[in-house]
Write a protein that holds these residues in place. Structure first.
Motif, short mmCIF file in Angstrom:
data_model
loop_
_atom_site.label_atom_id
_atom_site.label_comp_id
_atom_site.label_asym_id
_atom_site.label_seq_id
_atom_site.Cartn_x
_atom_site.Cartn_y
_atom_site.Cartn_z
N GLN A 1 48.72 2.15 18.40
CA GLN A 1 47.40 2.14 19.03
C GLN A 1 46.62 0.96 18.48
N ARG B 1 43.23 -0.72 18.29
CA ARG B 1 41.81 -0.42 18.50
C ARG B 1 41.01 -1.71 18.35
N ASP C 1 37.83 -0.99 21.57
CA ASP C 1 37.22 -0.99 20.24
C ASP C 1 37.09 0.43 19.69
N LEU C 2 37.13 0.54 18.38
CA LEU C 2 36.94 1.81 17.70
C LEU C 2 35.63 2.45 18.16
N THR D 1 43.63 0.25 23.22
CA THR D 1 42.81 1.35 23.72
C THR D 1 41.31 1.07 23.62
N THR E 1 35.67 2.82 26.36
CA THR E 1 37.04 2.64 26.86
C THR E 1 38.02 3.49 26.04
N GLU E 2 37.83 3.54 24.72
CA GLU E 2 38.73 4.35 23.89
C GLU E 2 38.63 5.82 24.27
N GLN E 3 37.42 6.29 24.56
CA GLN E 3 37.25 7.69 24.95
C GLN E 3 37.93 7.96 26.29
N PHE F 1 47.06 9.85 21.22
CA PHE F 1 47.18 8.52 20.62
C PHE F 1 48.38 8.44 19.67
#
Length: 319
Positions: free
Chosen positions: A168, A170, A142-143, A140, A147-149, A162
Motif C-alpha cells: 500500500q 500512501r 495520501d495518508l 491509495t 481518496t484513501e477512504q 489494505f
C-alpha cells in the motif's frame, strides 16, 4: 492649513480602512495543482474579485481532509471538498483525523460536480478487476486523504482490505503517477473530476487503462455509503480509453464555517452562482455536470444562512 491637511489625511485613512473592512478577504482551499479543485477554486476567486465587494484567492492544498481541518482552525474560509469527507468532519466519524472531533460549525454552500473514482492500472500489470489488486503495489492516496477512504471502501466491496495488497503506497497522486511511470507501482486510486490533468498526463506517457467499479459490488457500496452515486467515465475521456468505464463518484462540494458572516457568504454566492454560464466555463467538470437544482442535493451539512438566502432568491426549496 496644516491642521486641515492632517484632518483630511485622517479622514481618507479612515475611509480606506472602512473600504478594506467591507471588502472581506476570503481564502478558498482547493487541492493539488494537477487536479480539478485548484482551477475551479481559482476561477471562483476571480469571479469574486471581478464582482467587487470581496477579495479572494485560491490556495493549493493537500485536498479534502486538509481543507476541513483548515476551515475548523480558521486557516481557510471556504474550501472545495468531497461531500463524504465533509460529512465525516461534521459528524466526527469515518476518517481517523475526525473521529471524536465533530465540527458542528461545518456549513454547505453548493454541490459542484461528481468526483469520480479513477482506478488507473498499468496495462502490463495483469489487473482487469478490482479483485486483481490483491498482491499488487497500489497507490491509495495520501495518508488520511479522501481518496484513501474511498479506496478502503471500494476494496471492502470486493472483499479486500489494505493488508491484502502487495504494497500500500500512501502518497499523493502526483507522486503515485511518477511511480506508475517508473514501473514501481501497478495501480493508482484517485478521486477527481473527469478530465483531471494528472490522469491525462499519465495516459499520454504510459500505457494504462481504467478499471470499472460496477455490478453487485457497486450496488453494495452505494447501499452502505449513500453519498456515492453511479457514474460512467465517458469513452475518450483520456488517451487509450476507447469505451465507457462504469464507476462510482462522490460529489465535490463548496463548504465553509458558521463562523463566516452571512453577508460574506451571500456576496460569495451572488458572485459565483448568479451567472451559471460563466461558472460552467471555468472547467469541463462544471460545464458537463453543474446545475442550480443539483447544487442543493446531497449536501453533507446544513446550508450556511448566507447560502440559504441566495438559493431562496434563486427559487430553490431550501432551509
Amino acid at each position: 492649513m496644516k491642521k486641515m491637511f492632517t484632518l483630511s489625511a485622517l479622514a481618507l485613512a479612515a475611509s480606506a480602512t472602512m473600504a478594506l473592512a467591507q471588502n472581506a478577504f476570503v481564502t478558498i482551499g482547493s487541492g493539488s495543482t494537477t487536479g480539478v479543485y485548484f482551477p475551479v477554486a481559482t476561477g471562483m476567486a476571480k469571479m469574486m474579485n471581478d464582482a467587487g465587494g470581496l477579495r479572494a484567492n485560491a490556495r493549493s492544498t493537500g485536498g479534502s481532509v486538509f481543507n476541513m481541518n483548515g476551515i475548523k482552525s480558521g486557516e481557510l474560509d471556504m474550501a472545495i471538498v468531497q461531500n463524504d469527507v465533509a460529512y465525516y468532519a461534521y459528524k466526527g466519524t469515518g476518517i481517523e483525523a475526525f473521529k471524536g472531533k465533530a465540527d458542528a460549525k461545518v456549513r454547505s454552500m453548493a454541490v459542484l460536480y461528481p468526483e469520480v473514482l479513477h482506478v488507473v492500472v498499468r496495462r502490463d500489470s495483469g489487473i482487469n478487476t478490482i479483485a486483481d489488486l490483491k498482491g499488487k503495489r497500489v497507490v491509495t492516496g495520501d495518508l488520511g486523504s479522501g481518496t484513501e477512504q474511498t479506496a478502503l471502501q471500494v476494496l471492502e466491496a470486493y472483499g479486500l482490505e489494505f493488508k491484502d495488497l502487495g504494497q500500500q503506497l500512501r502518497i499523493s497522486p502526483t507522486q503515485g503517477i511518477t511511480l506508475m511511470q517508473d514501473k514501481r507501482a501497478d495501480a493508482l486510486f484517485y478521486t477527481v473530476g473527469v478530465g483531471a490533468s494528472a490522469i491525462a498526463q499519465i495516459a499520454q506517457t504510459t500505457d494504462v487503462k481504467l478499471i470499472p467499479v460496477s455490478g453487485n459490488q457497486a450496488a453494495a457500496l452505494i447501499k452502505k455509503y449513500p453519498f456515492y452515486v453511479r457514474y460512467n467515465i465517458p469513452a475518450r475521456s483520456y488517451k487509450g480509453v476507447g469505451a465507457t468505464v462504469p464507476g462510482v463518484a462522490v460529489q465535490a462540494t463548496l463548504v465553509t464555517s458558521s463562523s463566516l458572516s452571512e453577508d460574506t457568504v451571500y456576496k460569495t454566492m451572488k458572485a459565483i452562482f448568479s451567472d451559471e454560464k460563466a461558472l460552467k466555463a471555468i472547467h469541463p467538470a462544471l460545464n458537463t455536470n453543474y446545475s442550480d437544482a443539483k447544487a442543493v442535493k446531497g449536501l453533507p451539512a446544513p446550508l450556511h444562512p448566507g447560502a440559504v438566502k441566495f438559493w431562496k432568491e434563486q427559487g430553490q426549496n431550501v432551509k
